[in-house]
Design an enzyme around this catalytic site. Structure first.
Site, PDB file in Angstrom:
ATOM      1  N   THR A 162      26.741  -2.926  69.269  1.00 38.64           N
ATOM      2  CA  THR A 162      27.813  -3.417  70.134  1.00 38.64           C
ATOM      3  C   THR A 162      28.326  -2.359  71.107  1.00 38.64           C
ATOM      4  O   THR A 162      28.304  -2.555  72.320  1.00 38.64           O
ATOM      5  CB  THR A 162      28.984  -3.928  69.277  1.00 38.64           C
ATOM      6  OG1 THR A 162      28.504  -4.916  68.370  1.00 38.64           O
ATOM      7  CG2 THR A 162      30.063  -4.546  70.155  1.00 38.64           C
ATOM      8  N   ALA A 172      35.628   0.864  64.308  1.00 33.12           N
ATOM      9  CA  ALA A 172      35.209   0.499  65.673  1.00 33.12           C
ATOM     10  C   ALA A 172      34.606   1.689  66.393  1.00 33.12           C
ATOM     11  O   ALA A 172      33.381   1.861  66.426  1.00 33.12           O
ATOM     12  CB  ALA A 172      36.406  -0.059  66.440  1.00 33.12           C
ATOM     13  N   ARG A 173      35.457   2.564  66.935  1.00 34.39           N
ATOM     14  CA  ARG A 173      34.993   3.734  67.665  1.00 34.39           C
ATOM     15  C   ARG A 173      35.955   4.890  67.454  1.00 34.39           C
ATOM     16  O   ARG A 173      37.180   4.728  67.514  1.00 34.39           O
ATOM     17  CB  ARG A 173      34.886   3.430  69.174  1.00 34.39           C
ATOM     18  CG  ARG A 173      33.606   2.688  69.566  1.00 34.39           C
ATOM     19  CD  ARG A 173      32.379   3.568  69.381  1.00 34.39           C
ATOM     20  NE  ARG A 173      31.128   2.899  69.674  1.00 34.39           N
ATOM     21  CZ  ARG A 173      30.375   2.281  68.776  1.00 34.39           C
ATOM     22  NH1 ARG A 173      30.781   2.183  67.510  1.00 34.39           N
ATOM     23  NH2 ARG A 173      29.219   1.745  69.120  1.00 34.39           N
ATOM     24  N   THR A 216      38.295  -2.651  69.061  1.00 35.98           N
ATOM     25  CA  THR A 216      38.196  -2.636  70.517  1.00 35.98           C
ATOM     26  C   THR A 216      37.102  -1.659  70.926  1.00 35.98           C
ATOM     27  O   THR A 216      36.697  -0.799  70.146  1.00 35.98           O
ATOM     28  CB  THR A 216      39.525  -2.183  71.161  1.00 35.98           C
ATOM     29  OG1 THR A 216      39.701  -0.777  70.927  1.00 35.98           O
ATOM     30  CG2 THR A 216      40.704  -2.939  70.589  1.00 35.98           C
ATOM     31  N   ASP A 249      45.178  -9.062  71.737  1.00 34.65           N
ATOM     32  CA  ASP A 249      43.958  -8.918  72.514  1.00 34.65           C
ATOM     33  C   ASP A 249      44.284  -9.321  73.945  1.00 34.65           C
ATOM     34  O   ASP A 249      44.903 -10.374  74.160  1.00 34.65           O
ATOM     35  CB  ASP A 249      42.842  -9.815  71.954  1.00 34.65           C
ATOM     36  CG  ASP A 249      41.483  -9.480  72.529  1.00 34.65           C
ATOM     37  OD1 ASP A 249      41.303  -9.651  73.753  1.00 34.65           O
ATOM     38  OD2 ASP A 249      40.593  -9.050  71.771  1.00 34.65           O
ATOM     39  N   ILE A 301      34.523  -9.646  65.670  1.00 32.36           N
ATOM     40  CA  ILE A 301      34.755  -8.893  64.438  1.00 32.36           C
ATOM     41  C   ILE A 301      36.189  -9.074  63.965  1.00 32.36           C
ATOM     42  O   ILE A 301      36.449  -9.298  62.771  1.00 32.36           O
ATOM     43  CB  ILE A 301      34.424  -7.403  64.648  1.00 32.36           C
ATOM     44  CG1 ILE A 301      32.937  -7.237  64.982  1.00 32.36           C
ATOM     45  CG2 ILE A 301      34.780  -6.589  63.396  1.00 32.36           C
ATOM     46  CD1 ILE A 301      32.531  -5.824  65.346  1.00 32.36           C
ATOM     47  N   GLU A 330      30.998  13.146  66.057  1.00 34.69           N
ATOM     48  CA  GLU A 330      30.161  12.765  64.921  1.00 34.69           C
ATOM     49  C   GLU A 330      28.897  13.613  64.912  1.00 34.69           C
ATOM     50  O   GLU A 330      28.186  13.647  65.923  1.00 34.69           O
ATOM     51  CB  GLU A 330      29.822  11.265  64.995  1.00 34.69           C
ATOM     52  CG  GLU A 330      31.053  10.392  64.831  1.00 34.69           C
ATOM     53  CD  GLU A 330      30.745   8.897  64.816  1.00 34.69           C
ATOM     54  OE1 GLU A 330      29.562   8.518  65.021  1.00 34.69           O
ATOM     55  OE2 GLU A 330      31.677   8.101  64.598  1.00 34.69           O
ATOM     56  N   HIS A 366      29.986   6.502  59.536  1.00 32.44           N
ATOM     57  CA  HIS A 366      29.628   5.503  60.544  1.00 32.44           C
ATOM     58  C   HIS A 366      28.653   4.483  59.961  1.00 32.44           C
ATOM     59  O   HIS A 366      27.529   4.305  60.448  1.00 32.44           O
ATOM     60  CB  HIS A 366      29.015   6.177  61.777  1.00 32.44           C
ATOM     61  CG  HIS A 366      29.134   5.339  63.025  1.00 32.44           C
ATOM     62  ND1 HIS A 366      29.335   5.874  64.268  1.00 32.44           N
ATOM     63  CD2 HIS A 366      29.074   3.984  63.224  1.00 32.44           C
ATOM     64  CE1 HIS A 366      29.389   4.918  65.169  1.00 32.44           C
ATOM     65  NE2 HIS A 366      29.238   3.761  64.558  1.00 32.44           N
ATOM     66  N   LEU A 367      29.108   3.779  58.935  1.00 34.23           N
ATOM     67  CA  LEU A 367      28.262   2.828  58.213  1.00 34.23           C
ATOM     68  C   LEU A 367      28.570   1.369  58.547  1.00 34.23           C
ATOM     69  O   LEU A 367      28.003   0.470  57.926  1.00 34.23           O
ATOM     70  CB  LEU A 367      28.427   3.035  56.697  1.00 34.23           C
ATOM     71  CG  LEU A 367      28.056   4.410  56.144  1.00 34.23           C
ATOM     72  CD1 LEU A 367      28.266   4.436  54.637  1.00 34.23           C
ATOM     73  CD2 LEU A 367      26.626   4.769  56.497  1.00 34.23           C
ATOM     74  N   GLY A 368      29.442   1.126  59.518  1.00 35.91           N
ATOM     75  CA  GLY A 368      29.866  -0.245  59.793  1.00 35.91           C
ATOM     76  C   GLY A 368      28.726  -1.211  60.040  1.00 35.91           C
ATOM     77  O   GLY A 368      28.772  -2.368  59.624  1.00 35.91           O
TER      78      GLY A 368
END
Length: 558
Positions: free
Chosen positions: A105, A262-263, A234, A202, A183, A292, A310-312
């Site tokens: 994404t 997310a980020r 987001t 949102d 999500i 990261e 970062h396993l999402g």
């Protein structure tokens, strides 16, 4: 019109004719994709799908920056996950690159602005990671509330610390969801089953849509103080960087708990650590980080922080799904079927629809005619695109881009297209505006499109429509072609005071070296008569017409 270097209209102005040959390729919405470089261990089904559709696919687990710079010029497409960064310097050397695919994404590892400037499509898989990311968010929330990782490690190390890890129930708590897209919606429905009340914000999703999944929409200023838990979903953009930070943590409930799958950067890590240490934040569950691998060891080691690397999207199902989706989306784009997932090609997406393809071709052709009439566009150029007729109410965005393509076709090394048209126009300084009117000016047909171009104070208006699926020229400077003129092939456009009476002389000049395929003219007026001729081949020069016409220019539409 104008001769020599003059750019203002004067039907009597004579001099040396400027010969302009403007080539434009109309209605070529699909593109060729010979080969694609696949990086970051994208699942093998991605390469298989591409190869099954005649596209060479080379899979490489990882490349250094230097290796990437050396290899990328050989490819038409590239697919990455989150590890490889497609930066501006990579894009600059990728002379053949037409599409960048993100098997996932977020596209913060891709310089979308640089890609757009070069006319390169950036495409992601907006739904592929949805379920995995939502489930990971919910798992992180449960783990944080019940200290599962801490209890696990304590027991592994031989301790029995039952009293140390007193947790909290989720039932009866309020979860604030910032970002109510796919999500966010999935997180809301899952956590409602735990007995949580969900509220959210949102900027795109309206309150009525949020209410459909039992989430109360509210402004951010209202949301902070009501939340026991806050999860963010987001993209990382300037508006969301540090969304939870020094200014917003004090607005939250004491002991609020936060989740970020997310980020990295949406939650300010320095402000988060400070809030954890003061007790303003009662816990954090982090899957993503500003850097990261993360370098903020104090945050990682904090006893109230649950973290994962970062396993999402790291499920077998998600990785198979995004690998298949990005390959299938690329194949659809190549075949001109759709541009699903393209994030910087709204106008091009519209151009792939059967009902809008002829209109996009019309816009490009009108832009080309405008350039032929006024000469090279500059930062002094102003363009207005006017749509007429009820069916074109929403067409301004893609028609504006299409007209810009016609104006600037030869202005970029990667080629002008509907992706980079707006970016390059902005960089040059061309002012392009669009507006709509319900009724077309008589006697023009409806629906139709007009382009008004102004250079150094001199304006020209060109109007056209679509007839039998093909673009047709209807008007130049209020002079109307009664039957319309097909905009295709090698076109010669000229103005003369004698109108139709001058045609035999001009035809005589042309017949010596060319074949006239079609001819149209406007009734005579004080500003002379406009004529348009389709020729079998372009003229070497229009100088031979100067004794018969006050202005002449040619353009090639294919």
């Amino acid at each position: 019109m104008f001769w020599g270097s003059e750019t203002s209209y004067s039907p009597t102005r004579r001099g040396h004719c400027i010969d302009r040959l403007h080539k434009i390729s109309s209605n070529k919405m699909a593109f060729t994709l010979r080969n694609v470089l696949i990086l970051d261990n994208v699942a093998s089904c991605c390469a298989q799908i591409l190869q099954d559709n005649g596209i060479q696919a080379d899979s490489v687990a990882k490349l250094s920056k230097e290796e990437l710079l050396a290899r990328i010029p050989n490819y038409d497409g590239v697919i990455v996950r989150s590890a490889t960064k497609i930066t501006a310097d990579v894009i600059d050397v990728a002379k053949n690159l037409k599409i960048i695919g993100r098997a996932g994404t977020g596209v913060d590892n891709i310089d979308v602005s640089a890609a757009s400037r070069h006319g390169i499509i950036v495409m992601n898989t907006p739904a592929g990671n949805t379920l995995s990311a939502a489930e990971h968010t919910c798992a992180m929330m449960c783990a944080m509330s019940r200290y599962l990782p801490q209890g696990h490690m304590s027991l592994k190390e031989g301790r029995w610390d039952r009293k140390l890890f007193m947790g909290n129930e989720l039932n009866g708590k309020t979860l604030a969801i910032v970002g109510l897209g796919k999500i966010g919606k999935e997180v809301a429905t899952r956590m409602q089953s735990f007995g949580m009340t969900t509220i959210g914000y949102d900027p795109i999703i309206p309150a009525s849509e949020a209410a459909e999944f039992n989430t109360e929409w509210m402004e951010l200023e209202q949301l902070w103080s009501k939340a026991d838990y806050i999860t963010v979903h987001t993209p990382l953009i300037p508006q969301t960087r540090g969304l939870l930070g020094e200014k917003t943590f004090p607005l939250c409930k004491p002991g609020v708990r936060v989740i970020n799958v997310a980020r990295g950067g949406i939650i300010d890590e320095a402000a988060l650590l400070k809030a954890l240490e003061s007790g303003q934040c009662g816990g954090a569950a982090l899957d993503v980080f500003e850097q990261e691998p993360p370098t903020n060891s104090a945050l990682i080691q904090h006893p109230k922080v649950v973290c994962t690397p970062h396993l999402g999207a790291s499920t077998e199902e998600a990785q198979l799904r995004v690998a298949m989706e990005i390959a299938e989306q690329m194949v659809d784009a190549v075949n001109g079927k759709s541009l699903f997932g393209a994030i910087n090609a709204h106008a091009l997406s519209n151009a792939l629809k059967p009902e809008t393809k002829p209109l996009v071709s019309l816009g490009e052709c009108l832009g080309a005619v405008a350039t032929a009439l006024c000469g090279q566009v500059t930062n002094q150029t102003q363009v207005q695109v006017i749509t007429y007729g009820d069916s074109l109410k929403q067409a301004g965005s893609y028609l504006g881009a299409a007209v810009t393509v016609g104006l600037l076709r030869n202005s970029t090394s990667n080629g002008m297209n509907l992706v980079n048209a707006g970016v390059l126009a902005k960089e040059i300084g061309i002012q392009i505006a669009t507006n709509h009117q319900d009724c077309s000016p008589v006697p023009l047909t409806s629906p139709c499109v007009s382009v008004v171009i102004t250079v150094n104070g001199a304006s020209h208006k060109i109007s056209g429509s679509v007839m039998n699926g093909s673009p047709v020229l209807l008007e130049i400077d209020d002079a109307v072609f009664v039957s319309g003129v097909m905009l295709q092939g090698n076109m010669l456009v000229y103005n003369t005071q004698a109108g139709a009476a001058a045609f035999p002389a001009i035809a005589s000049v042309l017949s010596a070296s060319n074949q006239i395929l079609s001819y149209g003219t406007t009734p005579p007026s004080n500003n002379g008569s406009w004529s348009a001729i389709q020729l079998a081949s372009p003229l070497p020069s229009v100088d031979s017409l100067k004794q018969h016409a006050s202005f002449a220019a040619q353009l090639s539409l294919s």
